[in-house]
Design an enzyme around this catalytic site. Structure first.
Site, PDB file in Angstrom:
ATOM      1  N   GLU A 263      -5.356   3.332  47.071  1.00  0.00           N
ATOM      2  CA  GLU A 263      -6.221   2.169  46.802  1.00  0.00           C
ATOM      3  C   GLU A 263      -5.431   1.105  46.051  1.00  0.00           C
ATOM      4  O   GLU A 263      -4.571   1.450  45.234  1.00  0.00           O
ATOM      5  CB  GLU A 263      -7.451   2.592  45.980  1.00  0.00           C
ATOM      6  CG  GLU A 263      -8.381   3.517  46.725  1.00  0.00           C
ATOM      7  CD  GLU A 263      -9.641   3.865  45.924  1.00  0.00           C
ATOM      8  OE1 GLU A 263      -9.816   3.331  44.811  1.00  0.00           O
ATOM      9  OE2 GLU A 263     -10.452   4.663  46.422  1.00  0.00           O
ATOM     10  N   HIS A 281     -14.741   1.291  47.013  1.00  0.00           N
ATOM     11  CA  HIS A 281     -14.922   1.966  45.727  1.00  0.00           C
ATOM     12  C   HIS A 281     -16.066   1.331  44.924  1.00  0.00           C
ATOM     13  O   HIS A 281     -15.889   0.865  43.796  1.00  0.00           O
ATOM     14  CB  HIS A 281     -13.640   1.943  44.900  1.00  0.00           C
ATOM     15  CG  HIS A 281     -13.519   3.113  43.965  1.00  0.00           C
ATOM     16  ND1 HIS A 281     -12.347   3.771  43.734  1.00  0.00           N
ATOM     17  CD2 HIS A 281     -14.442   3.756  43.196  1.00  0.00           C
ATOM     18  CE1 HIS A 281     -12.531   4.749  42.873  1.00  0.00           C
ATOM     19  NE2 HIS A 281     -13.802   4.766  42.520  1.00  0.00           N
TER      20      HIS A 281
END
Length: 530
Positions: A263, A281
């Site tokens: 990420e 997220h």
């Protein structure tokens, strides 16, 4: 002089006002966290630092933090804080582990609905002026089996919500007792059973060595055809490449991911596959959750700076400053005893009895108990701390009792753990010597005198000639250097144990070689906090 706090990330004005109302001077500079050089220039003026995820509390920054006493993270994740460096500097690191539980659980449920009915694709198609009603045939959640991997705080809420949707819930969680599972209304199963039966699988565990790729290629292939996978917990729990292949083959009917192995996820094997829902997220991204964690961190930091109360600390026991001076080595011992049990125990723990003997019985037993439980729980969840551990144990249905007694035997005092799992009974005891160093003095009822090192190897065997020679030879052949070694036995020819203190973490191939000899009943690498 009033304590001074810097808020270097975006917190609500209400949270900032809590500091002011408590008489704490506060500078609210929400953009400062992104400027590491400017932050380093000013951090030396502050007693407290309140952050979210943008501010990076590195070892280099902490070198400039000459007055810093506490870092408070509004949220659960503390990857942006060098906790080891903070500990060495005497800086407490706090988080707010319970502020976003409902929000994250709700997101998992929303993702399950989305993948069951292909909502994102159907929405995009309709926005494009198409009317592809027959293309988006979904499935009901009612009467389907939901497999929950990890039935702790967030997973427990998901179980509750799923039962409200009239789903059948099966849960895999090594720390979930049968009694607690019954209270929750779920069926406790082993992982293979969950994989075989679940129509939907949702993950709610931290990323640790034991949970990394828990849905590996091998485990994904064990799932029933048509399963749908939801991950709103941590990236790295699922083999994304293997999942992508099973989605393409049709074995897996859909997936919904809020977290990814890398990420920010600008590219991923799951992207652009049919019936795969992806979000960036967002698990904790609701107004309520962000407000809750901000208010909590302000209260916790204020309580510490004004009253010395320690709440949700990741690197310090919950105790007064006076107690810490005397209890420090005993807290470390208690945590190490628990850590040993956590690392050697695979079955669900039902009961824990802690015996405090002699000087140990006169200390802050609540803190020692919390250290024991934290040590046990950290084997599967490194984010557990001494404040959250007792609550987590209670939610898991683990029964905890204590016994205190006057000094007995050859030591001024000791702590002993007696653990009952669904299948086995385990026991370990330890003491603190006059040099302030904790030591293990009994394992499995066998007397031993073992120093506690960061990297250790625990082996059990029958007391026959040649075993120790083989152990030493194989360790040498694989380049493993022994720092210290202790052994003990129940009786001649009976059960024997050895604790080997190594300079570095033992290699997997060394463990495999030891197991292949057939001489050892158990070969378990151990890691203890330095």
């Amino acid at each position: 002089m009033a304590p001074k706090v810097l808020v270097s990330d975006s917190l609500s004005e209400t949270a900032v006002q809590i500091f002011r109302d408590r008489g704490i001077e506060v500078d609210f500079l929400p953009a400062l966290g992104k400027d590491k050089d400017k932050l380093a220039e000013v951090i030396g003026k502050y007693d407290g630092l309140a952050i979210r995820s943008a501010t990076k509390v590195t070892a280099a920054l902490l070198e400039h933090a000459t007055n810093l006493k506490v870092v408070g993270r509004a949220g659960i994740g503390t990857d942006n804080v060098d906790k080891e460096a903070a500990s060495k500097k005497g800086v407490i690191v706090m988080n707010t582990p319970f502020g976003n539980m409902i929000t994250t659980a709700e997101h998992a449920i929303a993702m399950m609905f989305a993948v069951a009915r292909q909502l994102p694709e159907a929405s995009a198609s309709t926005h494009a002026g198409k009317w592809e009603k027959s293309k988006f045939m979904g499935v009901e959640l009612t009467a389907k089996t939901l497999g929950v991997i990890g039935a702790g705080n967030i997973g427990g809420i998901v179980c509750n919500r799923a039962l409200g949707l009239k789903m059948k819930v099966v849960a895999y969680d090594p720390f979930l007792s049968e009694e607690r599972a019954s209270e929750m209304g779920v069926e406790k199963v082993e992982l293979d059973e969950l994989l075989k039966r679940a129509d939907f699988i949702t993950l709610h565990v931290p990323l640790t060595d034991s949970t990394r790729n828990i849905l590996s290629k091998e485990n994904l292939e064990k799932t029933k055809k048509g399963v749908r996978i939801i991950n709103c917990a941590r990236g790295g729990l699922v083999d994304e490449m293997a999942l992508a292949e099973l989605l393409k083959s049709g074995h897996v009917a859909g997936a919904a991911f809020d977290v990814f192995a890398v990420e920010p996820a600008t590219e991923n094997p799951l992207f652009n596959l049919p019936n795969v829902v992806c979000t960036p997220h967002l698990g904790a991204s609701t107004t309520e959750a962000q407000e809750n964690v901000a208010l909590q961190v302000a209260e916790q930091m204020s309580n510490y700076l004004l009253d010395g109360a320690v709440e949700n600390a990741l690197n310090m026991p919950s105790m007064t400053a006076e107690e810490a001076k005397v209890m420090g080595p005993w807290v470390k011992l208690a945590e190490s005893l628990g850590s040993f049990i956590g690392q050697v125990t695979e079955e669900a723990i039902e009961t824990i009895n802690i015996t405090y003997d002699g000087v140990a019985s006169e200390m802050n037993l609540k803190a020692l108990e919390a250290a024991v439980i934290a040590g046990i729980m950290q084997a599967v969840n490194p984010d557990v701390n001494m404040v959250s551990a007792p609550l987590i144990a209670k939610e898991r249905g683990i029964q905890i009792s204590k016994t205190t007694q006057d000094a007995s035997g050859t030591f001024d005092g000791f702590i002993k753990l007696d653990i009952q799992t669904v299948e086995k009974y385990r026991t370990i005891a330890g003491t603190v010597f006059s040099d302030g160093k904790p030591r293990f003095i009994q394992i499995k009822g066998i007397t031993i005198d073992s120093e506690i090192g960061e990297h250790m190897l625990y082996t059990t065997n029958k007391d026959v000639p040649g075993v120790l020679g083989k152990l030493g030879t194989l360790l040498a052949e694989h380049g493993e250097n022994i720092a210290n070694f202790t052994l003990g036995r129940a009786s001649e020819g009976g059960d024997a144990i050895a604790m080997t203190f190594l300079d570095t973490p033992i290699k997997a191939e060394t463990v495999a070689a030891l197991k292949d000899t057939g001489l050892f009943q158990r070969v378990i690498p151990l890691h203890f906090k330095a």
